[in-house]
Design an enzyme around this catalytic site. Structure first.
Site, PDB file in Angstrom:
ATOM      1  N   SER A 161       0.799  -1.227   0.000  1.00 35.59           N
ATOM      2  CA  SER A 161       0.000   0.000   0.000  1.00 35.59           C
ATOM      3  C   SER A 161       0.833   1.278   0.000  1.00 35.59           C
ATOM      4  O   SER A 161       0.349   2.327  -0.434  1.00 35.59           O
ATOM      5  CB  SER A 161      -0.943   0.009   1.205  1.00 35.59           C
ATOM      6  OG  SER A 161      -1.935  -0.974   1.079  1.00 35.59           O
ATOM      7  N   GLU A 175     -10.522   6.575   2.607  1.00 36.94           N
ATOM      8  CA  GLU A 175     -10.077   5.197   2.418  1.00 36.94           C
ATOM      9  C   GLU A 175     -10.957   4.203   3.177  1.00 36.94           C
ATOM     10  O   GLU A 175     -11.172   4.345   4.385  1.00 36.94           O
ATOM     11  CB  GLU A 175      -8.635   4.997   2.894  1.00 36.94           C
ATOM     12  CG  GLU A 175      -8.136   3.579   2.574  1.00 36.94           C
ATOM     13  CD  GLU A 175      -6.833   3.215   3.272  1.00 36.94           C
ATOM     14  OE1 GLU A 175      -6.093   2.393   2.719  1.00 36.94           O
ATOM     15  OE2 GLU A 175      -6.568   3.727   4.384  1.00 36.94           O
ATOM     16  N   ASP A 179      -8.968  -4.477   2.743  1.00 37.73           N
ATOM     17  CA  ASP A 179      -7.678  -5.159   2.604  1.00 37.73           C
ATOM     18  C   ASP A 179      -7.477  -6.207   3.687  1.00 37.73           C
ATOM     19  O   ASP A 179      -7.094  -7.346   3.416  1.00 37.73           O
ATOM     20  CB  ASP A 179      -6.564  -4.117   2.656  1.00 37.73           C
ATOM     21  CG  ASP A 179      -5.179  -4.728   2.615  1.00 37.73           C
ATOM     22  OD1 ASP A 179      -4.853  -5.388   1.625  1.00 37.73           O
ATOM     23  OD2 ASP A 179      -4.419  -4.529   3.589  1.00 37.73           O
TER      24      ASP A 179
END
Length: 436
Positions: free
Chosen positions: A70, A247, A252
């Site tokens: 990331s 975000e 994830d």
């Protein structure tokens, strides 16, 4: 004559700023096409994200690997260049480079971020930070506090801002929360304070570390759509243009755990935030909304074979496997097996139980999640990231540029001319791991 020239330049600057394009940039961490479609299938509806009128496909590789993490992904999305895995806001040689948010701030924009992780985690840190190792969150917190780049900050991670003596993780004795308060930031920690805050500079940290997963988040912590709505309200109220990064951080993590239920719910939370952004943009008429993922996680597949997914069974699931294991001890065979039947509608054989029983406790959550996923028809190839491409969706002025096949570094290269903020030359990095 000289004074008149200065006045003219000032008027031109004010005119440009008054009509400058707002940017709402939403990133689903670990989210690709299949994470979106999984949530859409289980919701039984088209997600808001899928309704945006322009769509592109982007590659995500870093400077040293086909499979990014990331940190370089965020750097590429917000900086327009490739860097090494684990690096944030620096070239491969360590040279700091500004993000588009930092450039926008210098020209009069209001800047915000709203996330469900620590605000010093890789993606939000790529808005303002510059480190060679993403784990250096103490430095990132200091950079956030001292730079003043971000006006409205919503997320978790107050432990990175205060010394160990006050329950934090800082070993340098600094209290960055007090520093930011001295710089004019209002510090808030509760949902109630979030609902009433009106300051133009706000530091909102709603958990010691990351916020809890959406599936089990307490009412004392805000949801992403609520943070997004408040951030837009505060950033836009003075009439200046703004850039906001949002975000969905934990898509994830649930993908790392191969947990279909967790992915489903995290994507829905993220999609709710997209809806908030679109509603504002549709009314405002001068806001570009961009929605994308920074990479794919887990290698999610939407079938394990047999041309089927047990959708109705999956929809009845009661929670993540982390939630399940907090209530059922695998050592209690009878209750554990009965619990799987109740929570996920699955039956397991004695041999399957024994195989699960042998798994080390630190790996049990993810192995159980993969097992449950496969029982209802979803497959996974890894517990890590993959090199799979991810979608890009866009709405608003300039959205038509976001079509076709592109790279993650192309997005800021499109944004900057649209905002008319800069004609900077983006660094060209030889991608040693990409093969291009």
């Amino acid at each position: 004559m000289k004074l008149r020239g200065l006045v003219l330049l000032f008027l031109v600057f004010v005119t440009i700023i008054s009509f400058a394009l707002n940017i709402i940039y939403l990133v689903g961490d670990g989210m690709s096409f299949n994470q979106l479609l999984l949530a859409s299938i289980l919701e039984g509806r088209v997600l808001t994200t899928m309704t945006l009128p322009y769509t592109a496909i982007q590659t995500t590789y870093s400077a040293d690997s086909w499979v990014t993490d990331s940190a370089p992904a965020g750097t590429a999305l917000f900086g327009g260049y490739k860097t090494l895995n684990r690096a944030i806001g620096v070239l491969p040689d360590g040279t700091p480079m500004p993000s588009i948010f930092e450039i926008a701030k210098r020209t009069g924009y209001n800047i915000g971020l709203a996330v469900t992780c620590r605000v010093t985690h890789a993606t939000p840190a790529s808005v303002y930070g510059h480190v060679t190792n993403r784990d250096d969150e103490a430095t990132l917190a200091k950079q956030l506090a001292e730079s003043g780049t971000v006006d409205v900050i919503f997320g978790g991670g107050w432990d990175m801002f205060v010394p160990t003596a006050q329950g934090g993780r800082r070993t340098d004795g600094l209290n960055l929360i007090e520093l930011m308060k001295s710089k004019g930031y209002e510090y808030i920690t509760t949902v109630e304070q979030l609902s009433t805050v009106q300051s133009s500079k706000v530091l909102g940290l709603f958990a010691k570390g990351h916020l809890d997963p959406f599936s089990s988040r307490p009412s004392s912590q805000p949801t992403l759509d609520v943070m997004t709505k408040k951030a837009i309200e505060l950033l836009s109220k003075d009439g200046k243009p703004f850039m906001l990064m949002v975000e969905g951080s934990q898509i994830d993590w649930e993908s790392h755990s191969n947990d279909f239920y967790g992915v489903w719910k995290e994507v829905v939370e993220f999609d709710n935030a997209v809806k908030v952004a679109l509603e504002f943009a549709a009314k405002d008429g001068n806001t570009l909304v961009i929605v994308t993922g920074d990479h794919e996680t887990g290698g999610l597949s939407l079938s394990k074979g047999g041309y089927t997914i047990n959708v109705e069974q999956a929809r009845k699931a009661k929670g993540t496997t982390q939630m399940f294991l907090s209530q059922f001890n695998i050592a209690d065979k009878e209750k554990f097996i009965a619990g799987l039947k109740d929570w996920y509608g699955i039956s397991i054989t004695d041999s399957e139980y024994e195989n699960l029983r042998k798994i080390p406790s630190n790996n049990l959550r993810r192995e159980l999640a993969r097992f449950v996923s496969e029982k209802v028809g979803f497959g996974w190839t890894t517990f890590d990231h993959t090199a799979a491409p991810v979608p890009v969706y866009a709405f608003g002025p300039g959205a038509y540029y976001f079509t076709g096949f592109m790279d993650n570094t192309d997005i800021p290269k499109i944004i900057m001319p649209l905002t008319k903020l800069s004609t900077i030359s983006f660094p060209e990095i030889k991608s040693t791991g990409s093969g291009y």
